[in-house]
Structure formats: C-alpha cells, structure tokens
Design a protein around this motif. Sequence first.
Motif, PDB file in Angstrom:
ATOM      1  N   ASP A   1       0.838  -1.205   0.000  1.00  0.00           N
ATOM      2  CA  ASP A   1       0.000   0.000   0.000  1.00  0.00           C
ATOM      3  C   ASP A   1       0.870   1.251   0.000  1.00  0.00           C
ATOM      4  O   ASP A   1       1.865   1.342   0.734  1.00  0.00           O
ATOM      5  N   GLY A   2       0.477   2.231  -0.823  1.00  0.00           N
ATOM      6  CA  GLY A   2       1.231   3.478  -0.911  1.00  0.00           C
ATOM      7  C   GLY A   2       2.287   3.470  -2.002  1.00  0.00           C
ATOM      8  O   GLY A   2       2.989   4.469  -2.193  1.00  0.00           O
ATOM      9  N   MET A   3       2.416   2.325  -2.702  1.00  0.00           N
ATOM     10  CA  MET A   3       3.372   2.209  -3.799  1.00  0.00           C
ATOM     11  C   MET A   3       2.633   1.789  -5.067  1.00  0.00           C
ATOM     12  O   MET A   3       1.488   1.351  -5.000  1.00  0.00           O
ATOM     13  N   GLU A   4       3.288   1.917  -6.214  1.00  0.00           N
ATOM     14  CA  GLU A   4       2.674   1.555  -7.485  1.00  0.00           C
ATOM     15  C   GLU A   4       3.633   0.701  -8.299  1.00  0.00           C
ATOM     16  O   GLU A   4       4.851   0.905  -8.267  1.00  0.00           O
ATOM     17  N   ILE A   5       3.082  -0.253  -9.045  1.00  0.00           N
ATOM     18  CA  ILE A   5       3.871  -1.048  -9.985  1.00  0.00           C
ATOM     19  C   ILE A   5       3.107  -1.151 -11.298  1.00  0.00           C
ATOM     20  O   ILE A   5       1.884  -1.046 -11.325  1.00  0.00           O
ATOM     21  N   ARG A   6       3.837  -1.354 -12.379  1.00  0.00           N
ATOM     22  CA  ARG A   6       3.190  -1.560 -13.669  1.00  0.00           C
ATOM     23  C   ARG A   6       4.153  -2.262 -14.618  1.00  0.00           C
ATOM     24  O   ARG A   6       5.366  -2.316 -14.384  1.00  0.00           O
ATOM     25  N   ILE A   7       3.607  -2.805 -15.691  1.00  0.00           N
ATOM     26  CA  ILE A   7       4.379  -3.389 -16.778  1.00  0.00           C
ATOM     27  C   ILE A   7       4.161  -2.514 -18.005  1.00  0.00           C
ATOM     28  O   ILE A   7       3.022  -2.181 -18.343  1.00  0.00           O
ATOM     29  N   ALA A   8       5.258  -2.118 -18.649  1.00  0.00           N
ATOM     30  CA  ALA A   8       5.155  -1.230 -19.801  1.00  0.00           C
ATOM     31  C   ALA A   8       5.924  -1.809 -20.979  1.00  0.00           C
ATOM     32  O   ALA A   8       6.903  -2.564 -20.805  1.00  0.00           O
ATOM     33  N   ASP A   9       5.480  -1.448 -22.189  1.00  0.00           N
ATOM     34  CA  ASP A   9       6.220  -1.869 -23.382  1.00  0.00           C
ATOM     35  C   ASP A   9       7.407  -0.928 -23.596  1.00  0.00           C
ATOM     36  O   ASP A   9       7.635   0.002 -22.812  1.00  0.00           O
ATOM     37  N   ASP A  10       8.172  -1.157 -24.646  1.00  0.00           N
ATOM     38  CA  ASP A  10       9.391  -0.375 -24.871  1.00  0.00           C
ATOM     39  C   ASP A  10       9.105   1.079 -25.205  1.00  0.00           C
ATOM     40  O   ASP A  10      10.005   1.925 -25.162  1.00  0.00           O
ATOM     41  N   ASN A  11       7.856   1.384 -25.526  1.00  0.00           N
ATOM     42  CA  ASN A  11       7.462   2.774 -25.796  1.00  0.00           C
ATOM     43  C   ASN A  11       6.860   3.454 -24.561  1.00  0.00           C
ATOM     44  O   ASN A  11       6.399   4.588 -24.643  1.00  0.00           O
ATOM     45  N   GLY A  12       6.846   2.727 -23.440  1.00  0.00           N
ATOM     46  CA  GLY A  12       6.326   3.299 -22.201  1.00  0.00           C
ATOM     47  C   GLY A  12       4.843   3.136 -21.999  1.00  0.00           C
ATOM     48  O   GLY A  12       4.286   3.684 -21.038  1.00  0.00           O
ATOM     49  N   ASN A  13       4.187   2.379 -22.856  1.00  0.00           N
ATOM     50  CA  ASN A  13       2.743   2.194 -22.723  1.00  0.00           C
ATOM     51  C   ASN A  13       2.438   1.062 -21.745  1.00  0.00           C
ATOM     52  O   ASN A  13       3.003  -0.023 -21.863  1.00  0.00           O
TER      53      ASN A  13
ATOM     54  N   PRO B   1      -2.727  -7.196 -17.884  1.00  0.00           N
ATOM     55  CA  PRO B   1      -2.292  -8.331 -17.054  1.00  0.00           C
ATOM     56  C   PRO B   1      -1.903  -9.531 -17.902  1.00  0.00           C
ATOM     57  O   PRO B   1      -2.495  -9.789 -18.958  1.00  0.00           O
ATOM     58  N   GLY B   2      -0.890 -10.245 -17.430  1.00  0.00           N
ATOM     59  CA  GLY B   2      -0.488 -11.478 -18.085  1.00  0.00           C
ATOM     60  C   GLY B   2       0.525 -11.320 -19.190  1.00  0.00           C
ATOM     61  O   GLY B   2       1.012 -12.318 -19.728  1.00  0.00           O
ATOM     62  N   GLN B   3       0.879 -10.090 -19.550  1.00  0.00           N
ATOM     63  CA  GLN B   3       1.849  -9.886 -20.616  1.00  0.00           C
ATOM     64  C   GLN B   3       3.189  -9.450 -20.051  1.00  0.00           C
ATOM     65  O   GLN B   3       3.254  -8.648 -19.115  1.00  0.00           O
ATOM     66  N   GLU B   4       4.275  -9.982 -20.625  1.00  0.00           N
ATOM     67  CA  GLU B   4       5.610  -9.632 -20.161  1.00  0.00           C
ATOM     68  C   GLU B   4       6.047  -8.290 -20.726  1.00  0.00           C
ATOM     69  O   GLU B   4       5.790  -7.959 -21.890  1.00  0.00           O
ATOM     70  N   GLY B   5       6.690  -7.512 -19.874  1.00  0.00           N
ATOM     71  CA  GLY B   5       7.208  -6.227 -20.314  1.00  0.00           C
ATOM     72  C   GLY B   5       8.177  -5.672 -19.287  1.00  0.00           C
ATOM     73  O   GLY B   5       8.679  -6.389 -18.414  1.00  0.00           O
ATOM     74  N   ASN B   6       8.434  -4.382 -19.388  1.00  0.00           N
ATOM     75  CA  ASN B   6       9.378  -3.718 -18.503  1.00  0.00           C
ATOM     76  C   ASN B   6       8.727  -3.429 -17.154  1.00  0.00           C
ATOM     77  O   ASN B   6       7.664  -2.813 -17.088  1.00  0.00           O
ATOM     78  N   TYR B   7       9.374  -3.859 -16.095  1.00  0.00           N
ATOM     79  CA  TYR B   7       8.836  -3.700 -14.745  1.00  0.00           C
ATOM     80  C   TYR B   7       9.211  -2.318 -14.216  1.00  0.00           C
ATOM     81  O   TYR B   7      10.391  -1.993 -14.093  1.00  0.00           O
ATOM     82  N   GLN B   8       8.182  -1.509 -13.914  1.00  0.00           N
ATOM     83  CA  GLN B   8       8.386  -0.135 -13.465  1.00  0.00           C
ATOM     84  C   GLN B   8       7.641   0.115 -12.161  1.00  0.00           C
ATOM     85  O   GLN B   8       6.585  -0.466 -11.922  1.00  0.00           O
ATOM     86  N   ILE B   9       8.206   0.991 -11.328  1.00  0.00           N
ATOM     87  CA  ILE B   9       7.668   1.199  -9.986  1.00  0.00           C
ATOM     88  C   ILE B   9       7.659   2.675  -9.623  1.00  0.00           C
ATOM     89  O   ILE B   9       8.398   3.484 -10.190  1.00  0.00           O
ATOM     90  N   LYS B  10       6.822   3.009  -8.653  1.00  0.00           N
ATOM     91  CA  LYS B  10       6.800   4.358  -8.073  1.00  0.00           C
ATOM     92  C   LYS B  10       6.594   4.195  -6.569  1.00  0.00           C
ATOM     93  O   LYS B  10       5.635   3.560  -6.130  1.00  0.00           O
TER      94      LYS B  10
END
Length: 532
Positions: free
Chosen positions: A349-361, A365-374
């Motif tokens: 809680d209080g943090m964020e995660i996401r998966i993004a493609d090489d263009n930052g989009n 769910p379920g797709q592999e990509g770049n692991y990014q956090i805040k």
Amino acid sequence: MDLVNAPLFLDKFDETVRTNPNKAAVIDLSVEKPIILSYRELSDLADRCATKLIDLGVKPGEAVAYQLPTSWEFIVLTLALWRTSATPCPLLPSLREREVTFIMQSSGSRLLIVPDEFRRFSYEPMVSSIKGELPNLEHVFVMSQRVRRPAESTMGGLLADTSAPAEVLAARRATATTYSELLYTSGTTGEPKGVLQIHQTLSSALLAHTTTLGLTSEDNIWVPSPLAHQTGFLYGMLVSFYIGGTGVYQSIWSVETAKKAIEEYGATFVQAAMPFLADITRSDAPPKGLRLFIATGAAVPRQLAQEARQKLQCSVVGGWGSTEACLVTVGRPNDPPEKLWGTDGRVIDGMEIRIADDNGNPMPPGQEGNYQIKTPAMFVTYLHHHDWYEQTFTKDGFHDTGDLAVIDEDGYLKITGRKKDVVNRGGEKIPVVEIEDLLYQHPAVADVAVVSMPDERLGERACAYVVLKDGFESLDLSQVTDFLGARGMAKIYWPERIEIIDEMPRTASGKIQKYVLRNDITEKLQLEKSAS
C-alpha cells in the motif's frame, strides 16, 4: 498510511531508549558467549563513538567507509555516523583490493575501518597495498576480533572515553533530508553504482514494511545477512529499531547458529535470500519459532515453500525489492498458496507497480514487459552520476527497474528476466561485465561470456563460456579463478564453472546471444542430474 511523512527511524530508536531503555537491542552471536546490549547501552556507545568522529573532524554529509562483519561494533558505528550527520558507507567483508579501491576512490572517504582478521583473511596487508591509490585516506582504524566484549573494547580507537555534551550531539544529529546510506551495487556497465538514500526515504520503507507485515516490538528480528548489504542493513537492523524490537545477529552462516537465534533467542521474523531458507528447512531437526520468513532474490519454489512451511511451522512468502527502491512487493501470509509461491507478491500500500512496453505504454495483465515502480522509498541519486539516476525514470515518474516481469489479473508480480546483464547468486548481484573485462586480459582467452546457470540452493551461479586463442588447448576453472584472485577480485564474484566452446553465438549485429548460452548450460545441468 502516510509513507511520505513516515516517522524517522532515529526518532523511533530514541523513543525506545527513553521508554524501554533496558530492553535488549542487540544480541550478537558472533562470539561463543553472545554479547547482549540494551537500548541504553547501545545508545551510550554510539554517543561515545560519535564524539570520537567529531574529534576526528568528520563533517555532515561526509561518507565514512567501513568493512566490518555483522557485529555490535558495526551497529554502534552506524548509529554514531547518523548522530554526526555523516553518511555510512559499509563494504561487504568479502570484497578485496579491486572493489575496496574503487569504493574508497568513489566515496572519497577519509576514514577506513576494518577488522584485523575475519574468516582467515588479514585486512591490514590489503589496506597497506592500496594506500598509494587512495589520496583522500587519512585515518585507518583496525578493530580487534579477539577483544570483543564492549566493556574491554575500544573499537580500534573509535570510542571516546566520555560522550560530548548532549547539546553538541543534538546539533549534529541527522535530519529527514540527510543522507542515510551509501551502498554500492554491482554495475552492469563495469562500474558499481553508489546508491544514496536519505533518512526520510528509508523511514518510508520501514513504515511500509513493518505495517504491511504486522511487525511489533514483540518481534525479534533475525539477521543472518551481512549488515553491509541492504537486506541486513534495512530489513534487519533498521526494522528492529523501527519497531523497538530486538535484533539477533550472526556474522558467519551456520545452521547451528541459526537454530540458536531462533530457538534460544526467540527470533520470529527474517527477511533473507532463499539459501538461508533452504538450509534451515533441510537441516536435521529444523528450528521452530519463526513466525514469518520473507524470501527475496527470486520467487520461492513451490516445493521448498511447502517443505519449509511444514518443517519450520512458519509462514513463507516472497517479495521484490532493491537497494534503490527498497521493498515494493511482498506476499501476505493469508494469500492463497498458488499466489504466494512462485510469485514475488503484490504491491505494498502506498506504492505503485506496472508493466510497460518499450514505448512506455502500460500493458495488460499477463503480458511480459518492462517492470516499473513508483514509491516514496526511492533513492535520491547515484553518487557522481545523477544522469544515470534520471535515465531510470519515465516522464510520468516511474522508475524502470531493468527487470522484465508479468503482473497477473490479481496483481501478483512474477519477475521473468532481466534486461541488465547480471547473475543473482543467492541475492548477491555478480558484476558480469567486470568479470568479462578481466578475463579478456587472460592470455588464453579470445572471447568470453559470463552467464547465469540455475542452482537449487542459490538460485543462480556464474558460468564462464570461453573461446580459446590459437595455440591454447585448454583452460580449467582453477586457472580462471587464480587469475581473478591475483587481480584482487572478490571470491564471491568468481565463476563456478567454465565451458570451452569454438565460437560464441551472435546476432547479425555481432552481439553475443547470452540466452543461447543460458539454455545450453541449463540443458547440460539437467542431463548431468538425470545421469547421476
């Protein structure tokens, strides 16, 4: 939970000193008769050490390097540095000339504190051999590993006879924006990165960690990981301070010492790499008493998790964190087993995660990509390389971890690979490029690639694939490790297997296809295992 304005860990420590001064803060199992220090005793020793540091002219913000094993002395020195607003720069005891020289030059530390001997290695000759390369070095302190009782020790001359007046120490005390640590991570470009955190970011990490996992002052924190590593430093020592609990420390890995920590000294919580979990689980008479084991560095294999839960009678969950971002995802004990094991948990809680493609989009769910956090627990810069720091962030403020991952529909993270070229050996990142650069200097080596190979206990080990120069018919592992050792590379970074091949698999542009080598060594190991 307001992570941005989390109470500072020094304030939490001082609160326990005031309200429960006689409570055990440190149980040091590195000697035959364990050393136990109360919060008051620990605080008084830190004041005396801080007084000596001030007398030596240590200034606010200044990095101070120390290569000490896990011990009460390490903890006293770290507290003292914070009480003078200096920046702790701990080095793993396993590092040798090459790594120590780099860190000393990079940090600019005027002080270096080492043990006289640890694990049959004498540190004074090493320091003498590199002094000429360290123009900033003014003071070397050597701590005896034979005189260890606090009543007898001078910490190598770092303890003043008495403490400075309270108002003097209060004026030097660290604030929310003071640097709290300078830790070096293995670089993927051949140069380790100096990660700088401040007191507020580490405090945010601690509030998130202890609240999410329900840790209280009744918990005793077991610390088998080196204190010079973020796992021991933050998730061991500082967690115990933040909750006003007791830290139980061991400097050398031993299952018997681990059992003593758990069964005799009541350790209830640990966050550590999987080898520690595997070793105590598969030992004779596995210890009972742990409440929660957070296994980091790789997703917990289902078989090991089930075995550990049954034999240790404690909850076992996975988590993902880094020196730069601290813990970001973790499993909760009441999560479904199919989610707990084989994943790295879900976001705190209080943090964020996401998966993004090489263009930052953002990706579904379920797709592999770049692991990014805040996260509010994010580091503030890389020493001397703020440009590297800025390059890790997206325009909308997410930090790109360099990992590839998948997040499922229920929010559980699974790391699937790395864009960065490292080997994760039991939670310790091996600097692949640095090893390769050295091995290219070997007279027999025409081409080399170091890749990870799977290991049941450590997760990964390093394997060196080598193409020999004309005129050389063989090269064995001992020749490789002798070569690296002679050049001052720490043993923990040495490859543990060598494969001789005729040529490297390469892309059309000439880049070595390391995934081909990883697949090759994985298949070889599987064949060897089935044949045994």
